[in-house]
Design a protein around this motif. Structure first.
Motif, short mmCIF file in Angstrom:
data_model
loop_
_atom_site.label_atom_id
_atom_site.label_comp_id
_atom_site.label_asym_id
_atom_site.label_seq_id
_atom_site.Cartn_x
_atom_site.Cartn_y
_atom_site.Cartn_z
N LYS A 156 0.82 -1.21 0.00
CA LYS A 156 0.00 0.00 0.00
C LYS A 156 0.86 1.27 0.00
CE LYS A 156 -3.57 -0.24 2.81
NZ LYS A 156 -4.36 -0.58 4.02
N ALA A 157 1.99 1.21 0.70
CA ALA A 157 2.88 2.38 0.74
C ALA A 157 3.45 2.67 -0.65
CB ALA A 157 4.01 2.13 1.73
N MET A 158 3.83 1.62 -1.39
CA MET A 158 4.34 1.82 -2.75
C MET A 158 3.25 2.39 -3.66
SD MET A 158 6.62 1.83 -5.05
CE MET A 158 8.04 0.99 -4.34
N CYS A 159 2.02 1.92 -3.48
CA CYS A 159 0.91 2.43 -4.28
C CYS A 159 0.68 3.91 -4.01
CB CYS A 159 -0.36 1.64 -3.99
SG CYS A 159 -0.33 -0.05 -4.59
N ASN A 195 1.28 9.51 -5.83
CA ASN A 195 1.69 10.88 -5.54
C ASN A 195 2.89 11.35 -6.36
OD1 ASN A 195 -0.33 11.12 -3.57
ND2 ASN A 195 0.99 10.24 -1.98
N GLY A 196 3.26 10.53 -7.35
CA GLY A 196 4.35 10.91 -8.24
C GLY A 196 5.71 10.87 -7.58
N GLY A 197 5.98 9.81 -6.84
CA GLY A 197 7.26 9.68 -6.14
C GLY A 197 8.41 9.48 -7.11
N SER A 198 9.60 9.23 -6.57
CA SER A 198 10.81 9.12 -7.37
C SER A 198 10.94 7.79 -8.10
CB SER A 198 12.04 9.32 -6.48
OG SER A 198 12.05 8.34 -5.44
N VAL A 199 10.14 6.80 -7.71
CA VAL A 199 10.22 5.47 -8.33
C VAL A 199 9.48 5.48 -9.67
CG1 VAL A 199 9.69 3.03 -8.06
CG2 VAL A 199 10.32 4.39 -6.06
N SER A 200 10.08 4.92 -10.70
CA SER A 200 9.43 4.84 -12.00
C SER A 200 8.25 3.88 -11.95
CB SER A 200 10.42 4.38 -13.07
OG SER A 200 10.77 3.02 -12.86
N MET A 201 7.32 4.04 -12.88
CA MET A 201 6.16 3.15 -12.92
C MET A 201 6.59 1.71 -13.12
SD MET A 201 2.78 3.24 -15.40
CE MET A 201 3.69 2.77 -16.86
N ALA A 212 7.93 0.45 -9.84
CA ALA A 212 6.83 0.32 -8.88
C ALA A 212 6.04 -0.95 -9.15
CB ALA A 212 5.92 1.54 -8.96
N HIS A 213 5.73 -1.21 -10.43
CA HIS A 213 4.98 -2.41 -10.78
C HIS A 213 5.77 -3.67 -10.45
CE1 HIS A 213 2.03 -0.35 -13.81
NE2 HIS A 213 2.01 0.18 -12.60
N ALA A 214 7.08 -3.64 -10.73
CA ALA A 214 7.92 -4.80 -10.43
C ALA A 214 7.90 -5.09 -8.93
CB ALA A 214 9.35 -4.54 -10.90
N PHE A 215 7.93 -4.04 -8.12
CA PHE A 215 7.88 -4.21 -6.67
C PHE A 215 6.54 -4.80 -6.24
CE2 PHE A 215 6.81 -2.67 -2.41
CZ PHE A 215 7.91 -3.10 -1.68
#
Length: 319
Positions: free
Chosen positions: A147-150, A155-161, A164-167
């Motif tokens: 949920k935190a990664m979502c 919110n447009g964090g520093s992680v690429s989409m 993020a999906h891989a995580f």
């Protein structure tokens, strides 16, 4: 089976506290303080991993009704009929976290985790698992990280989409692995104890046991044309009580259930044998090939010939 097209596959939107959809993975979390019964039929091509965080629930799957206690989970194999409902004698309050895993996305990922792939995971681990304290704390931790990664992604964090999906895929596989470990432990304990009785998580009394008996009978008599009247007499019920009880527990009418399991059997024969379409129609209890083809296409979106070609083509691509 053709996946049902609904707005939300596994939770009423009014009760949702969290939802995330990415290619091959759908996740939702719901908290309810009112009576909730899944009223419509529920079948889909994904594997459902259903964590029951709080409350008591019943879930009918395939032919059994299972009891979900707090801190337990159930895997529902793809294309299995299932329906949740309130457990009698308990308040309706409950809290769940549900993942839908798609074959194309998770077959290889499950293999890499040592779980032998999508089909094997669904076949081997379908059913309920209870967790020890350390496993449950790990589950809650994984859910929190998911949920935190979502939230960061939204919110447009520093992680690429892509990252993020891989995580998120990795976290879903982690939850599947924890479930598999607990489920395997239960299956091994039952085997060592030589238990022939149904596990305690299976509801074996009242209407749920009767529906189990009817569903099992239908599955073992697919090729026969059994009328509702004959079925009711066999199980010492009135036709109206049989019809009402079966739909309440499964979400299907007896006729709908029978049609569905016949199509399931037909798919199996189309995949795993070279029998003719006419022979398969007869083996699955359809009166004639025209009716069989009509029902098969309405259920799966393909004719039997198209389905067989699609399966054969997919098999060649894997080689």
């Amino acid at each position: 089976m053709a996946e049902q097209r609904d707005i939300n596959l596994h939770n009423s939107r009014l009760a949702l506290v969290f939802e995330k959809r990415i290619p091959g993975l759908r996740v939702s979390e719901a908290v309810r303080h009112h009576r909730f019964i899944m009223r419509s039929r529920h079948v889909h091509e994904t594997i459902e991993l259903h964590f029951n965080l709080e409350g008591q629930r019943l879930m009918f799957v395939d032919r059994e009704t299972y009891r979900l206690s707090p801190h337990s989970a159930i895997v529902v194999n793809h294309n299995f009929i299932h329906k949740t409902s309130t457990a009698p004698g308990f308040p309706p309050d409950h809290h769940n976290f549900i993942l839908q895993l798609d074959r194309a996305c998770f077959d290889e990922r499950l293999r890499m985790a040592g779980l032998r792939g999508f089909d094997d995971f669904g076949d081997r681990f379908n059913g309920v698992a209870n967790f020890n304290d350390s496993e449950w704390q790990l589950i809650l931790s994984v859910i929190a990280e998911f949920k935190a990664m979502c939230a960061e992604d939204k919110n447009g964090g520093s992680v690429s989409m892509e990252d993020a999906h891989a995580f998120l895929y990795l976290q879903a596989v982690e939850l599947a692995s924890i479930f598999a470990k607990a489920r395997r432990r239960l299956l091994q304990a039952e085997l060592q104890a030589n238990q022939k009785a149904m596990p305690e998580t299976v509801v074996k009394t009242g209407v749920h046991q009767k529906v189990h008996e009817v569903a099992l009978y239908l599955r073992t008599h697919i090729h026969e044309n059994v009328s509702l009247e004959e079925l009711a007499q066999r199980f010492f019920m009135s036709r109206s009580y049989l019809t009402r009880s079966f739909r309440n527990v499964t979400g299907f009418s007896v006729v709908e259930f029978m049609t569905y399991i016949r199509i399931q059997k037909a798919q199996e024969l189309l995949r795993e044998s070279d029998r003719s379409i006419t022979e398969i129609a007869d083996l699955c209890g359809f009166g004639n090939i025209t009716y069989f083809e009509k029902v098969f296409k309405a259920t799966t979106g393909q004719t039997p010939v198209q389905y067989r070609k699609t399966v054969a083509s997919a098999g060649k691509e894997k080689k």
